[in-house]
Design a protein around this motif. Structure first.
Motif, PDB file in Angstrom:
ATOM      1  N   PHE A  28     -22.509 -51.260 -80.899  1.00 34.01           N
ATOM      2  CA  PHE A  28     -21.068 -51.124 -81.107  1.00 34.01           C
ATOM      3  C   PHE A  28     -20.590 -49.737 -80.686  1.00 34.01           C
ATOM      4  O   PHE A  28     -19.516 -49.599 -80.088  1.00 34.01           O
ATOM      5  CB  PHE A  28     -20.715 -51.387 -82.574  1.00 34.01           C
ATOM      6  CG  PHE A  28     -20.394 -52.810 -82.884  1.00 34.01           C
ATOM      7  CD1 PHE A  28     -21.351 -53.796 -82.758  1.00 34.01           C
ATOM      8  CD2 PHE A  28     -19.128 -53.182 -83.313  1.00 34.01           C
ATOM      9  CE1 PHE A  28     -21.071 -55.121 -83.048  1.00 34.01           C
ATOM     10  CE2 PHE A  28     -18.819 -54.501 -83.605  1.00 34.01           C
ATOM     11  CZ  PHE A  28     -19.787 -55.474 -83.472  1.00 34.01           C
ATOM     12  N   ILE A  29     -21.366 -48.716 -81.013  1.00 32.97           N
ATOM     13  CA  ILE A  29     -20.991 -47.346 -80.649  1.00 32.97           C
ATOM     14  C   ILE A  29     -20.920 -47.190 -79.137  1.00 32.97           C
ATOM     15  O   ILE A  29     -19.989 -46.582 -78.598  1.00 32.97           O
ATOM     16  CB  ILE A  29     -21.991 -46.333 -81.253  1.00 32.97           C
ATOM     17  CG1 ILE A  29     -21.806 -46.262 -82.770  1.00 32.97           C
ATOM     18  CG2 ILE A  29     -21.803 -44.944 -80.641  1.00 32.97           C
ATOM     19  CD1 ILE A  29     -22.863 -45.452 -83.477  1.00 32.97           C
ATOM     20  N   MET A  30     -21.893 -47.750 -78.431  1.00 32.17           N
ATOM     21  CA  MET A  30     -21.921 -47.620 -76.973  1.00 32.17           C
ATOM     22  C   MET A  30     -20.712 -48.278 -76.320  1.00 32.17           C
ATOM     23  O   MET A  30     -20.110 -47.716 -75.399  1.00 32.17           O
ATOM     24  CB  MET A  30     -23.220 -48.210 -76.418  1.00 32.17           C
ATOM     25  CG  MET A  30     -24.440 -47.343 -76.657  1.00 32.17           C
ATOM     26  SD  MET A  30     -25.903 -47.909 -75.752  1.00 32.17           S
ATOM     27  CE  MET A  30     -26.242 -49.449 -76.617  1.00 32.17           C
ATOM     28  N   ILE A  31     -20.334 -49.473 -76.794  1.00 30.38           N
ATOM     29  CA  ILE A  31     -19.207 -50.159 -76.158  1.00 30.38           C
ATOM     30  C   ILE A  31     -17.873 -49.526 -76.549  1.00 30.38           C
ATOM     31  O   ILE A  31     -16.889 -49.637 -75.808  1.00 30.38           O
ATOM     32  CB  ILE A  31     -19.194 -51.663 -76.502  1.00 30.38           C
ATOM     33  CG1 ILE A  31     -18.943 -51.902 -77.991  1.00 30.38           C
ATOM     34  CG2 ILE A  31     -20.470 -52.334 -76.067  1.00 30.38           C
ATOM     35  CD1 ILE A  31     -18.782 -53.361 -78.361  1.00 30.38           C
ATOM     36  N   ALA A  32     -17.809 -48.833 -77.698  1.00 28.93           N
ATOM     37  CA  ALA A  32     -16.550 -48.234 -78.133  1.00 28.93           C
ATOM     38  C   ALA A  32     -16.334 -46.852 -77.523  1.00 28.93           C
ATOM     39  O   ALA A  32     -15.240 -46.529 -77.060  1.00 28.93           O
ATOM     40  CB  ALA A  32     -16.520 -48.132 -79.655  1.00 28.93           C
ATOM     41  N   PRO A  36     -13.194 -44.215 -73.811  1.00 29.77           N
ATOM     42  CA  PRO A  36     -12.498 -42.919 -73.681  1.00 29.77           C
ATOM     43  C   PRO A  36     -13.225 -41.938 -72.770  1.00 29.77           C
ATOM     44  O   PRO A  36     -12.580 -41.175 -72.037  1.00 29.77           O
ATOM     45  CB  PRO A  36     -12.429 -42.402 -75.124  1.00 29.77           C
ATOM     46  CG  PRO A  36     -13.451 -43.165 -75.873  1.00 29.77           C
ATOM     47  CD  PRO A  36     -13.529 -44.493 -75.210  1.00 29.77           C
ATOM     48  N   LEU A  37     -14.555 -41.955 -72.798  1.00 30.89           N
ATOM     49  CA  LEU A  37     -15.309 -41.062 -71.914  1.00 30.89           C
ATOM     50  C   LEU A  37     -15.085 -41.428 -70.450  1.00 30.89           C
ATOM     51  O   LEU A  37     -14.918 -40.548 -69.596  1.00 30.89           O
ATOM     52  CB  LEU A  37     -16.799 -41.132 -72.253  1.00 30.89           C
ATOM     53  CG  LEU A  37     -17.221 -40.545 -73.613  1.00 30.89           C
ATOM     54  CD1 LEU A  37     -18.705 -40.801 -73.869  1.00 30.89           C
ATOM     55  CD2 LEU A  37     -16.926 -39.052 -73.672  1.00 30.89           C
ATOM     56  N   THR A  38     -15.086 -42.716 -70.156  1.00 30.45           N
ATOM     57  CA  THR A  38     -14.871 -43.172 -68.778  1.00 30.45           C
ATOM     58  C   THR A  38     -13.477 -42.805 -68.282  1.00 30.45           C
ATOM     59  O   THR A  38     -13.307 -42.342 -67.156  1.00 30.45           O
ATOM     60  CB  THR A  38     -15.080 -44.695 -68.680  1.00 30.45           C
ATOM     61  OG1 THR A  38     -16.398 -45.024 -69.120  1.00 30.45           O
ATOM     62  CG2 THR A  38     -14.896 -45.176 -67.254  1.00 30.45           C
ATOM     63  N   LEU A  39     -12.468 -43.015 -69.140  1.00 31.26           N
ATOM     64  CA  LEU A  39     -11.098 -42.702 -68.748  1.00 31.26           C
ATOM     65  C   LEU A  39     -10.924 -41.205 -68.487  1.00 31.26           C
ATOM     66  O   LEU A  39     -10.227 -40.803 -67.552  1.00 31.26           O
ATOM     67  CB  LEU A  39     -10.118 -43.161 -69.840  1.00 31.26           C
ATOM     68  CG  LEU A  39      -9.923 -44.674 -69.987  1.00 31.26           C
ATOM     69  CD1 LEU A  39      -9.074 -44.977 -71.203  1.00 31.26           C
ATOM     70  CD2 LEU A  39      -9.288 -45.258 -68.729  1.00 31.26           C
ATOM     71  N   GLY A  66      -3.134 -42.914 -77.255  1.00 27.43           N
ATOM     72  CA  GLY A  66      -3.001 -44.287 -77.731  1.00 27.43           C
ATOM     73  C   GLY A  66      -3.565 -45.294 -76.755  1.00 27.43           C
ATOM     74  O   GLY A  66      -4.223 -46.259 -77.143  1.00 27.43           O
ATOM     75  N   GLU A  67      -3.322 -45.074 -75.473  1.00 27.31           N
ATOM     76  CA  GLU A  67      -3.850 -45.975 -74.445  1.00 27.31           C
ATOM     77  C   GLU A  67      -5.375 -45.919 -74.401  1.00 27.31           C
ATOM     78  O   GLU A  67      -6.031 -46.948 -74.219  1.00 27.31           O
ATOM     79  CB  GLU A  67      -3.267 -45.603 -73.086  1.00 27.31           C
ATOM     80  CG  GLU A  67      -1.785 -45.909 -72.948  1.00 27.31           C
ATOM     81  CD  GLU A  67      -1.191 -45.355 -71.671  1.00 27.31           C
ATOM     82  OE1 GLU A  67      -0.118 -45.828 -71.247  1.00 27.31           O
ATOM     83  OE2 GLU A  67      -1.795 -44.422 -71.090  1.00 27.31           O
ATOM     84  N   ALA A  68      -5.933 -44.725 -74.552  1.00 33.89           N
ATOM     85  CA  ALA A  68      -7.389 -44.582 -74.529  1.00 33.89           C
ATOM     86  C   ALA A  68      -8.026 -45.286 -75.723  1.00 33.89           C
ATOM     87  O   ALA A  68      -9.040 -45.980 -75.578  1.00 33.89           O
ATOM     88  CB  ALA A  68      -7.762 -43.097 -74.530  1.00 33.89           C
ATOM     89  N   LEU A  69      -7.420 -45.136 -76.916  1.00 34.71           N
ATOM     90  CA  LEU A  69      -7.985 -45.778 -78.099  1.00 34.71           C
ATOM     91  C   LEU A  69      -7.770 -47.287 -78.053  1.00 34.71           C
ATOM     92  O   LEU A  69      -8.627 -48.056 -78.502  1.00 34.71           O
ATOM     93  CB  LEU A  69      -7.354 -45.187 -79.365  1.00 34.71           C
ATOM     94  CG  LEU A  69      -8.025 -45.565 -80.686  1.00 34.71           C
ATOM     95  CD1 LEU A  69      -9.498 -45.154 -80.682  1.00 34.71           C
ATOM     96  CD2 LEU A  69      -7.311 -44.912 -81.865  1.00 34.71           C
ATOM     97  N   ALA A  70      -6.634 -47.713 -77.495  1.00 31.69           N
ATOM     98  CA  ALA A  70      -6.382 -49.151 -77.353  1.00 31.69           C
ATOM     99  C   ALA A  70      -7.391 -49.781 -76.397  1.00 31.69           C
ATOM    100  O   ALA A  70      -7.850 -50.917 -76.614  1.00 31.69           O
ATOM    101  CB  ALA A  70      -4.963 -49.389 -76.852  1.00 31.69           C
ATOM    102  N   ALA A  71      -7.749 -49.047 -75.339  1.00 35.43           N
ATOM    103  CA  ALA A  71      -8.764 -49.548 -74.408  1.00 35.43           C
ATOM    104  C   ALA A  71     -10.103 -49.688 -75.100  1.00 35.43           C
ATOM    105  O   ALA A  71     -10.856 -50.639 -74.859  1.00 35.43           O
ATOM    106  CB  ALA A  71      -8.884 -48.599 -73.219  1.00 35.43           C
TER     107      ALA A  71
END
Length: 258
Positions: A28-32, A36-39, A66-71
């Motif tokens: 779960f940590i890896m997918i979450a 934000p790191l990629t963006l 907000g967009e980063a956390l929504a992603a």
């Protein structure tokens, strides 16, 4: 109640032996955190791949916090849902197929306790993994972009968590009348995908659909107005969770007694 605690502790111990308390949170940590790191590092990633003309300058619009956390939150409704189905599709079906459930139910054990103990243990594992990963994502978004209000984070966390809870409950429901974990997983994913597609394609007709909770939860972190359909959607979800759990107990009892 002592019997329920015994069954609950058995489930928690089995999860520990299967290392679910390690690999599920880590997954779960890896997918979450990946989102934000990629963006944030996307320009550097593109630049490192090469192939651009000499002197070319990469200018990408910087997403808001907000967009980063929504992603990041959207990842729970794709890869997260798949993981949830995979770890719960054999919760009861696997024991029914192997005969373990029959051995346990030979004793004076309540069918309701048996089902709810498995449901509760699965919920604790998933909610723990979900909170830990989403919290870390919120932290990284704050460090890389801007910190979003912790209250808004918690509200989006709980709203989307209701949708994930419904998914767990539906998978448990299919566990009670199927003995093949593969069939449980296949049908569960199919129903979730169909419901999600219909809800996103026909939001004006299915505005109270639980599948839209993930979209509604974005309102908290995007700073937009809360949709009027949020509360009705939550109520419908809670009713569906309750009915699915009651149906699970009734169907499981009828199947085992038969």
């Amino acid at each position: 109640m002592n019997q329920w605690m015994t069954l609950f502790k058995k489930e928690m111990l089995e999860m520990s032996r299967n290392f679910k308390w390690i690999w599920v949170p880590l997954t779960f940590i890896m997918i979450a955190v990946k989102e934000p790191l990629t963006l944030y590092y996307m320009p550097q990633i593109i630049d490192s791949l090469g192939g651009l003309p000499e002197g070319a300058v990469i200018e990408l619009p910087v997403p808001s916090a907000g967009e980063a956390l929504a992603a990041s939150l959207s990842q729970f409704n794709t890869f997260g849902v798949l993981i949830i189905v995979l770890i719960t599709m054999g919760t009861i079906a696997g024991e029914r197929k192997s005969g373990v459930a029959g051995l346990i139910l030979v004793k004076p054990v309540s069918y309701a306790w048996f089902v709810t103990a498995k449901w509760a243990s699965s919920m604790i594992l998933i909610w723990f993994s979900y909170f830990l990963s989403y919290f870390l994502s919120w932290y990284y978004v704050g460090v890389l972009f801007e910190f979003i209000s912790f209250a808004d984070f918690l509200q989006s966390f709980f709203v989307n968590g209701i949708w994930l809870t419904l998914i767990v409950t539906v998978v448990i429901l299919f566990n009670t009348f199927m003995k093949s974990p593969g069939a449980v997983g296949f049908i569960s994913i199919g129903i979730i995908v169909i419901l999600s597609l219909l809800s996103s394609s026909l939001p004006h007709l299915l505005e109270w659909s639980p599948a839209l909770l993930s979209a509604y939860s974005n309102a908290f972190i995007m700073g937009s107005n809360l949709p009027d359909e949020l509360l009705p959607s939550i109520i419908v979800s809670v009713v569906m969770i309750t009915l699915s759990l009651l149906a699970s107990i009734a169907i499981f009892k009828r199947r085992e007694l038969a």
